[in-house]
Write an enzyme that holds these catalytic residues in place. Structure first.
Site, PDB file in Angstrom:
ATOM      1  N   LYS A  71      72.513  37.767   6.160  1.00 48.93           N
ATOM      2  CA  LYS A  71      72.918  38.483   6.971  1.00 48.93           C
ATOM      3  C   LYS A  71      73.363  39.084   6.334  1.00 48.93           C
ATOM      4  CE  LYS A  71      75.529  35.906  10.572  1.00 48.93           C
ATOM      5  NZ  LYS A  71      76.760  36.638  11.301  1.00 48.93           N
ATOM      6  N   ASP A 108      78.229  40.900  16.238  1.00 56.81           N
ATOM      7  CA  ASP A 108      78.814  39.923  16.790  1.00 56.81           C
ATOM      8  C   ASP A 108      80.249  40.427  17.125  1.00 56.81           C
ATOM      9  OD1 ASP A 108      77.811  38.255  15.387  1.00 56.81           O
ATOM     10  OD2 ASP A 108      78.629  38.215  13.004  1.00 56.81           O
ATOM     11  N   ILE A 223      88.402  31.820  16.524  1.00 58.96           N
ATOM     12  CA  ILE A 223      87.112  31.779  16.752  1.00 58.96           C
ATOM     13  C   ILE A 223      85.857  30.773  15.876  1.00 58.96           C
ATOM     14  CG2 ILE A 223      86.405  34.576  16.349  1.00 58.96           C
ATOM     15  CD1 ILE A 223      85.764  33.363  13.079  1.00 58.96           C
TER      16      ILE A 223
END
Ligand code: ATR
Length: 283
Positions: A71, A108, A223
Site C-alpha cells: 500500500k 479505507d 476496526i
C-alpha cells in the site's frame, strides 16, 4: 447487463495474498450483477510491484486493490494520487486510465464512515468528541474519515505517544493527543470510541480499557474483525452502548473500487455480510 464487448479483469495484489477476502466479495458481486469478469488474488512481492502495476494495462486489467506490504510502496509508482490516499499515506486501489496511466486511491476512510452510517443511519459527526485509540496505518484512515465527516474534536491516544503526536501534527486542530495511561478518563463526555489498535484481534491480548466513564448513548466502534465480536464490543454491548464491528469497513471500502473496475456501485447487503462472515473463522 447488455452484451459486453470486453471481459473485465481486476484483482488484489499482496504478499501474502491468499488470506484476502476481496476475491470472494468482488466475484460475488460480479455474479450477482451478471457481469462477465473475474477478480483474482495476485501474489506480488514489493520489489516486483512496479513491473506488475505497469503490466496491468497491457493485460487488459481495469485495476487492482493492494494489501500489505504494497500500500505504501505504490505511492512511489502511480502517476496520480487521490487527495485521500495522499492524506492517509497509502494506496489501496489502483485504477488503469484510458491511456494506460495509473491512478491511486484509498477508500479505507470512506469505508469506515460508510460502515458507521450503515450501522447507525442517524449518526452525526458533530454529536461530540470522538476518542481514537491507536496511531498506526488504520488510525490514519479513521482520522481522515472522521475529519472529512465533520468531527470537531478527536482525542487521540497511543501506547507510543510520539506516533500520536506525529499524526496530530499532520491532521491538525481537531486532533489532540493524550497519555495512554489516561485512556479511560478520556471517555468522559465522548460521543464515540474507536479502537484502531490490533488489540482484541485473535492472537492478541484484549484491549485494556475501563468503560465506566463512557456515556450510555456513546457509540463504540472496533476496526478489528477477527473475531467479529471483540472483547471491547462485548463489554460495550453488556453496558448497552451501541456498537459497530470492523467488517463493515472492509465491505464498504470495496464498493467504490468495484465501481472503478466493473462500472457500477454494489450494495452491502445482509447476504454479502454473511458470505464474508462465514470466512472469518477459517484464517
Ligand atoms: P495498523 O496499520 O493495522 O494500524 P500498526 O501500524 O502496526 O498496524 O499499528 C498497530 C497499533 O496497535 C498501534 O497504535 C500500536 O501501538 P504502538 O504504536 O505503541 O505500537 C497498537 N498496539 C499494538 N499492540 C498493542 C498493545 N499491546 N498495547 C497497546 N497498543 C498496541
Amino acid at each position: 447487463m447488455p452484451h459486453q464487448t470486453k471481459y473485465f479483469l481486476a484483482g488484489v495484489m499482496g504478499h501474502p495474498v491468499m488470506h484476502s477476502r476481496s476475491p470472494k466479495l468482488h466475484n460475488y458481486w460480479l455474479a450477482l450483477h451478471g457481469i462477465e469478469g473475474h477478480y483474482a488474488p495476485i501474489e506480488v512481492r514489493r520489489e516486483a510491484l512496479e513491473r506488475a502495476l505497469r503490466a496491468l494495462s497491457s493485460l487488459g486489467y481495469s485495476g487492482v486493490n493492494l494489501t500489505i506490504p504494497l500500500k505504501e510502496e505504490a505511492l512511489k509508482i502511480v502517476d496520480r494520487i487521490d487527495p485521500a490516499a495522499r492524506q492517509i499515506g497509502a494506496i489501496n486501489c489502483v485504477v488503469v486510465a484510458e491511456d494506460g496511466s495509473l491512478d491511486g486511491y484509498n477508500y479505507d476512510a470512506f469505508g469506515f464512515t460508510a460502515s458507521i452510517l450503515e450501522a447507525e443511519p442517524h449518526w452525526r459527526a458533530d454529536a461530540g468528541p470522538v476518542v481514537v485509540l491507536g496511531a498506526g496505518g488504520a488510525s490514519r484512515a479513521v482520522l481522515a474519515g472522521l475529519i472529512k465527516a465533520g468531527v470537531h474534536e478527536i482525542r487521540l491516544t497511543n501506547r507510543t505517544q510520539e506516533r500520536a503526536i506525529a499524526l496530530a501534527q499532520e491532521f491538525g486542530p481537531p486532533v489532540s493527543v493524550h497519555d495512554w495511561a489516561d485512556r479511560a478518563e478520556l471517555l468522559a463526555g465522548a460521543a464515540m470510541l474507536v479502537n484502531t489498535t490490533s488489540m482484541g484481534m485473535t492472537g492478541q491480548p484484549p484491549l485494556d480499557i475501563a468503560l465506566d466513564r463512557l456515556e450510555a448513548q456513546a457509540l463504540v466502534a472496533d476496526i478489528v474483525y477477527v473475531p467479529l465480536e471483540t472483547d471491547l464490543l462485548r463489554r460495550a454491548k453488556l453496558r448497552r452502548n451501541r456498537t459497530v464491528d470492523g467488517l463493515g469497513m472492509l465491505l464498504h471500502q470495496a464498493r467504490p473500487a468495484f465501481r472503478h473496475f466493473f462500472g457500477l456501485t454494489p450494495e452491502v447487503t445482509p447476504a454479502v455480510r454473511a458470505l464474508i462472515e462465514a470466512t472469518l473463522g477459517t484464517t
